[in-house]
Design an enzyme around this catalytic site. Structure first.
Site, PDB file in Angstrom:
ATOM      1  CG  ASP A 107      13.819 -19.577  50.900  1.00 11.15           C
ATOM      2  OD1 ASP A 107      12.984 -20.079  50.129  1.00 11.15           O
ATOM      3  OD2 ASP A 107      14.809 -20.212  51.325  1.00 11.15           O
ATOM      4  CG  HIS A 122       7.070 -23.562  58.976  1.00  8.80           C
ATOM      5  ND1 HIS A 122       8.262 -24.178  59.273  1.00  8.80           N
ATOM      6  CD2 HIS A 122       6.107 -24.359  59.499  1.00  8.80           C
ATOM      7  CE1 HIS A 122       8.022 -25.307  59.935  1.00  8.80           C
ATOM      8  NE2 HIS A 122       6.728 -25.438  60.080  1.00  8.80           N
ATOM      9  N   GLY A 194      16.740 -31.718  52.669  1.00  6.48           N
ATOM     10  CA  GLY A 194      17.229 -30.600  53.474  1.00  6.48           C
ATOM     11  C   GLY A 194      16.464 -30.293  54.733  1.00  6.48           C
ATOM     12  CG  ASN A 220      19.965 -34.074  55.803  1.00  7.42           C
ATOM     13  OD1 ASN A 220      21.081 -33.692  56.129  1.00  7.42           O
ATOM     14  ND2 ASN A 220      18.856 -33.646  56.382  1.00  7.42           N
ATOM     15  N   PRO A 221      23.013 -34.315  53.909  1.00  8.74           N
ATOM     16  CG  PRO A 221      24.252 -32.324  53.945  1.00  8.74           C
ATOM     17  CD  PRO A 221      22.849 -32.856  53.850  1.00  8.74           C
ATOM     18  CD  GLU A 222      25.412 -33.960  59.338  1.00 11.57           C
ATOM     19  OE1 GLU A 222      25.607 -34.944  60.080  1.00 11.57           O
ATOM     20  OE2 GLU A 222      26.310 -33.184  58.948  1.00 11.57           O
TER      21      GLU A 222
HETATM   22  P1  OAD Z   1      17.134 -27.393  60.077  1.00 10.98           P
HETATM   23  O1  OAD Z   1      18.188 -26.331  60.169  1.00 10.98           O
HETATM   24  O2  OAD Z   1      16.572 -27.934  61.330  1.00 10.98           O
HETATM   25  O3  OAD Z   1      17.713 -28.621  59.251  1.00 10.98           O
HETATM   26  C1  OAD Z   1      18.382 -28.411  58.036  1.00 10.98           C
HETATM   27  C2  OAD Z   1      18.781 -29.781  57.528  1.00 10.98           C
HETATM   28  O4  OAD Z   1      19.398 -29.568  56.266  1.00 10.98           O
HETATM   29  C3  OAD Z   1      19.797 -30.509  58.409  1.00 10.98           C
HETATM   30  O5  OAD Z   1      19.364 -31.845  58.616  1.00 10.98           O
HETATM   31  C4  OAD Z   1      21.077 -30.479  57.579  1.00 10.98           C
HETATM   32  O6  OAD Z   1      21.865 -31.672  57.742  1.00 10.98           O
HETATM   33  C5  OAD Z   1      20.532 -30.394  56.177  1.00 10.98           C
HETATM   34  N1  OAD Z   1      21.429 -29.743  55.226  1.00 10.98           N
HETATM   35  C6  OAD Z   1      22.433 -28.863  55.455  1.00 10.98           C
HETATM   36  N2  OAD Z   1      23.004 -28.471  54.309  1.00 10.98           N
HETATM   37  C7  OAD Z   1      22.339 -29.105  53.315  1.00 10.98           C
HETATM   38  C8  OAD Z   1      22.436 -29.121  51.894  1.00 10.98           C
HETATM   39  N3  OAD Z   1      23.334 -28.373  51.276  1.00 10.98           N
HETATM   40  N4  OAD Z   1      21.579 -29.906  51.195  1.00 10.98           N
HETATM   41  C9  OAD Z   1      20.650 -30.670  51.830  1.00 10.98           C
HETATM   42  N5  OAD Z   1      20.512 -30.693  53.164  1.00 10.98           N
HETATM   43  C10 OAD Z   1      21.332 -29.929  53.894  1.00 10.98           C
HETATM   44  O7  OAD Z   1      15.991 -26.826  59.113  1.00 10.98           O
HETATM   45  P2  OAD Z   1      14.520 -27.358  58.888  1.00 10.98           P
HETATM   46  O8  OAD Z   1      14.448 -28.836  59.017  1.00 10.98           O
HETATM   47  O9  OAD Z   1      14.037 -26.721  57.652  1.00 10.98           O
HETATM   48  O10 OAD Z   1      10.657 -23.095  61.560  1.00 10.98           O
HETATM   49  O11 OAD Z   1      13.802 -26.707  60.122  1.00 10.98           O
HETATM   50  C11 OAD Z   1      12.421 -26.838  60.252  1.00 10.98           C
HETATM   51  C12 OAD Z   1      11.867 -25.611  60.925  1.00 10.98           C
HETATM   52  O12 OAD Z   1      12.582 -25.388  62.124  1.00 10.98           O
HETATM   53  C13 OAD Z   1      12.061 -24.343  60.137  1.00 10.98           C
HETATM   54  O13 OAD Z   1      11.035 -24.159  59.172  1.00 10.98           O
HETATM   55  C14 OAD Z   1      12.016 -23.292  61.185  1.00 10.98           C
HETATM   56  C15 OAD Z   1      12.800 -23.965  62.301  1.00 10.98           C
HETATM   57  O14 OAD Z   1      12.397 -23.685  63.539  1.00 10.98           O
HETATM   58  C16 OAD Z   1      10.269 -21.920  62.044  1.00 10.98           C
HETATM   59  O15 OAD Z   1      10.992 -20.945  62.103  1.00 10.98           O
HETATM   60  C17 OAD Z   1       8.855 -21.933  62.465  1.00 10.98           C
END
Ligand code: OAD
Length: 254
Positions: A107, A122, A194, A220-222
């Site tokens: 983003d 990415h 996150g 991370n909340p989880e």
């Molecule tokens: P995910 O959606 O897999 O994970 C998001 C993480 O953020 C989760 O562990 C949530 O618990 C956490 N989370 C949610 N709300 C939050 C907050 N307010 N503050 C902090 N953490 C929070 O996203 P990514 O790990 O970024 O790639 O995913 C990695 C890649 O998978 C992405 O770049 C994308 C996807 O496939 C591609 O599209 C190539």
């Protein structure tokens, strides 16, 4: 740990750290109103099959669907702004000798918040490339062909415009990846925020840092595989914890 009060040993670690590597994921943009990927209710993959929307095969099978999906995400991003978490990372960076911000997000919010030295593992959703040659395509060209979904490529007669992001099954940019692993292997503090830590090779960066002797903070909340190896798991949103860390850095100058 659930309160925004930082434990004293973490404050000490922030004070003594000199080389910081940061890994962010979709969670840091959650407070900006951008859906994450893997949230069971609201995540992008809960509503859409990742393989049909974020893979070369998916694009080949239905280019219009994939283009429309990325246009929708681009609009979401255009209407949103960086949040306090992005700001806090940009703000704390100058306090350290080196500060490398590695993100899986496409983003561009870290840069909009003023961060420098950002490694976009990415890619970036705002840019476009040719589906055949991967050469960049200008915004002017896309605008001139705005009625096409997707616009054709100026570089190849069978090519189409596609977002400059890494899809499933595609390789990450080699020099970006090398720089990310060098930063993780050479830091004394790795700050993760996150990310579910489910996608390689990004997910292995905190493990590389920990094995090389760095302390690891996970926000991370989880609980995830990364929080389990972290020295500190700060449970809660990035937009709350990252400003708390930035404040601790500025309140405790080295
Ligand atoms: P995910 O959606 O897999 O994970 C998001 C993480 O953020 C989760 O562990 C949530 O618990 C956490 N989370 C949610 N709300 C939050 C907050 N307010 N503050 C902090 N953490 C929070 O996203 P990514 O790990 O970024 O790639 O995913 C990695 C890649 O998978 C992405 O770049 C994308 C996807 O496939 C591609 O599209 C190539």
């Amino acid at each position: 740990m659930n309160s925004e009060e930082l434990p004293p040993d973490l404050t000490d670690c922030l004070k003594s750290a000199t080389r910081v590597a940061v890994l962010t994921g979709a969670g840091v943009s959650a407070e900006s109103g951008i859906p994450t990927f893997r949230d069971a209710q609201t995540g992008l993959w809960a509503r859409h099959d990742p393989m049909s929307l974020a893979s070369p095969e998916g694009f080949e099978a239905n280019p219009a669907l994939v283009w429309d999906w990325y246009q929708w995400r681009r609009e979401l991003i255009a209407e949103a702004s960086p949040n306090a978490g992005h700001m806090a990372l940009a703000e704390m960076a100058p306090a350290f000798d080196s500060f490398v911000l590695i993100t899986q997000n496409v983003d561009g919010f870290h840069q909009l918040a003023g961060a420098e030295n950002v490694l976009e593992l990415h890619g970036n959703i705002q840019r476009n490339i040719c589906s055949k040659t991967h050469k960049p395509i200008s915004y002017d060209w896309i605008e001139q062909h705005a009625d096409d979904r997707p616009p054709p490529s100026p570089h190849h007669e069978h090519g189409m415009a596609r977002p400059d992001v890494v899809w499933f099954g595609e390789a990450l940019d080699e020099s970006t990846l090398e720089a990310a692993f060098a930063a993780a292997g050479g830091c004394d503090l790795m700050l993760v925020a996150g990310t579910a830590g489910a996608v390689q090779p990004a997910a292995s960066l905190p493990f590389v840092a920990a094995e090389a002797g760095a302390r690891v903070i996970d926000i991370n909340p989880e609980a995830t595989g990364i929080s389990r190896i972290a020295d500190w798991h700060l449970s809660g949103p990035g937009a709350t914890w990252l400003p708390a860390l930035a404040k601790a850095v500025s309140d405790n100058p080295r």
